[in-house]
Design an enzyme around this catalytic site. Structure first.
Site, mmCIF file in Angstrom:
data_model
loop_
_atom_site.group_PDB
_atom_site.id
_atom_site.type_symbol
_atom_site.label_atom_id
_atom_site.label_comp_id
_atom_site.label_asym_id
_atom_site.label_seq_id
_atom_site.Cartn_x
_atom_site.Cartn_y
_atom_site.Cartn_z
ATOM 1 N N ASP A 101 -7.948 -1.430 -0.485
ATOM 2 C CA ASP A 101 -7.451 -1.513 0.888
ATOM 3 C C ASP A 101 -8.528 -2.080 1.806
ATOM 4 O O ASP A 101 -8.275 -2.979 2.616
ATOM 5 C CB ASP A 101 -7.025 -0.129 1.394
ATOM 6 N N ASP A 111 2.046 2.036 -4.131
ATOM 7 C CA ASP A 111 1.210 2.579 -5.201
ATOM 8 C C ASP A 111 1.090 4.102 -5.122
ATOM 9 O O ASP A 111 1.301 4.807 -6.106
ATOM 10 C CB ASP A 111 -0.164 1.909 -5.240
ATOM 11 N N ASP A 149 -7.318 2.723 -4.700
ATOM 12 C CA ASP A 149 -6.471 2.399 -3.558
ATOM 13 C C ASP A 149 -7.307 2.170 -2.312
ATOM 14 O O ASP A 149 -7.141 1.172 -1.604
ATOM 15 C CB ASP A 149 -5.469 3.539 -3.333
ATOM 16 N N ASP A 179 0.829 -1.202 0.000
ATOM 17 C CA ASP A 179 0.000 0.000 0.000
ATOM 18 C C ASP A 179 0.865 1.254 0.000
ATOM 19 O O ASP A 179 0.421 2.325 -0.416
ATOM 20 C CB ASP A 179 -0.922 -0.004 1.228
#
Length: 253
Positions: A91, A69, A87, A66
């Site tokens: 997540d 990116d 994202d 994470d």
């Protein structure tokens, strides 16, 4: 305890060379998001199979992705609303799957133990705590998303509010899984004691460590939700006071 935006920035700077290296290999920010999600799914599958140690390590690696990116997007000027949306969605999706993997693995451990005449040994409690941690963690994310959608604490401001943001949850959970795996949580560790089946000390210790980690996440996340509610409430009051003062000023002019 929380992570300030300044600390986040310094941590992301450390990962920037790695992220840029991945970019040179042809990977895009969205591609890294999907790779991280895929690694997380693999980790959750391992947890569901009661491979706690390996699963914990893989989950941590997936969570670390994470960092890559967003860092790559900022470093290459590819930041976009769609990327931020992707994202956040992946997540949350990945986090949900991890907790479901833990719950499933714990239920299977309890079922196997009972099937051979033993007791759940606390594995059933792990399943309950995993569900509680999942719900509380999602409320942390929801309070941020809702507050920002209403215009409060825009940008990354809300991420710095509270004791249990995603990064802390990832570290606590990964450590709990890895230590529990090292101590042992397999139903195979249930051994006969006299005429009864009992659970040996390592099994109890492993269960206890994971219970503690999940309880910390659940309680810390609830505290974080309350902190964020109070933060938004304070902002709303300040905004209302400012509006009142402005209206009063207009009346006197």
């Amino acid at each position: 305890m929380t992570i300030s935006n300044e600390s986040r920035g310094r941590i992301k700077k450390v990962f920037e060379p790695i992220a840029l290296g991945m970019g040179r290999l042809g990977l895009t920010p969205d591609g890294l998001t999907l790779i991280g999600f895929g690694i997380t799914v693999v980790g959750a599958t391992l947890l569901a199979a009661q491979l706690w140690l390996v699963g914990g390590i893989v989950v941590f690696i997936g969570g670390v992705f994470d960092m890559f990116d967003g860092t790559l997007a900022r470093a290459t000027g590819k930041v976009s609303p769609l990327g931020a949306f992707m994202d956040s969605v992946f997540d949350r999706w990945g986090e949900a799957i991890v907790y479901l993997g833990i719950a499933w693995g714990a239920v299977q451990a309890a079922t196997s133990a009972i099937a051979i005449g033993g007791t759940a040994g606390g594995a059933d409690t792990v399943a309950v705590l995993a569900t509680a941690a999942l719900g509380a963690a999602f409320m942390v994310s929801y309070t941020r998303a809702k507050s920002e959608g209403l215009g409060f604490t825009a940008g990354t401001g809300m991420a710095a509010i509270g004791v249990m943001p995603r990064e802390i949850r990832l570290v606590v959970l990964s450590l709990g899984l890895i230590v529990a795996g090292l101590l042992g949580m397999s139903p195979d560790q249930i051994a006969p004691c006299g005429n009864l089946l009992c659970v040996d000390a390592p099994f109890k210790s492993g269960i206890g460590v994971l219970e503690l980690a999940l309880a910390i996440i659940a309680i810390g996340s609830i505290i974080t939700v309350i902190q964020r509610i109070l933060h938004v409430r304070s902002q709303a009051k300040s905004a209302a006071t400012t509006t009142t003062h402005q209206e009063g000023a207009r009346r006197t002019t």
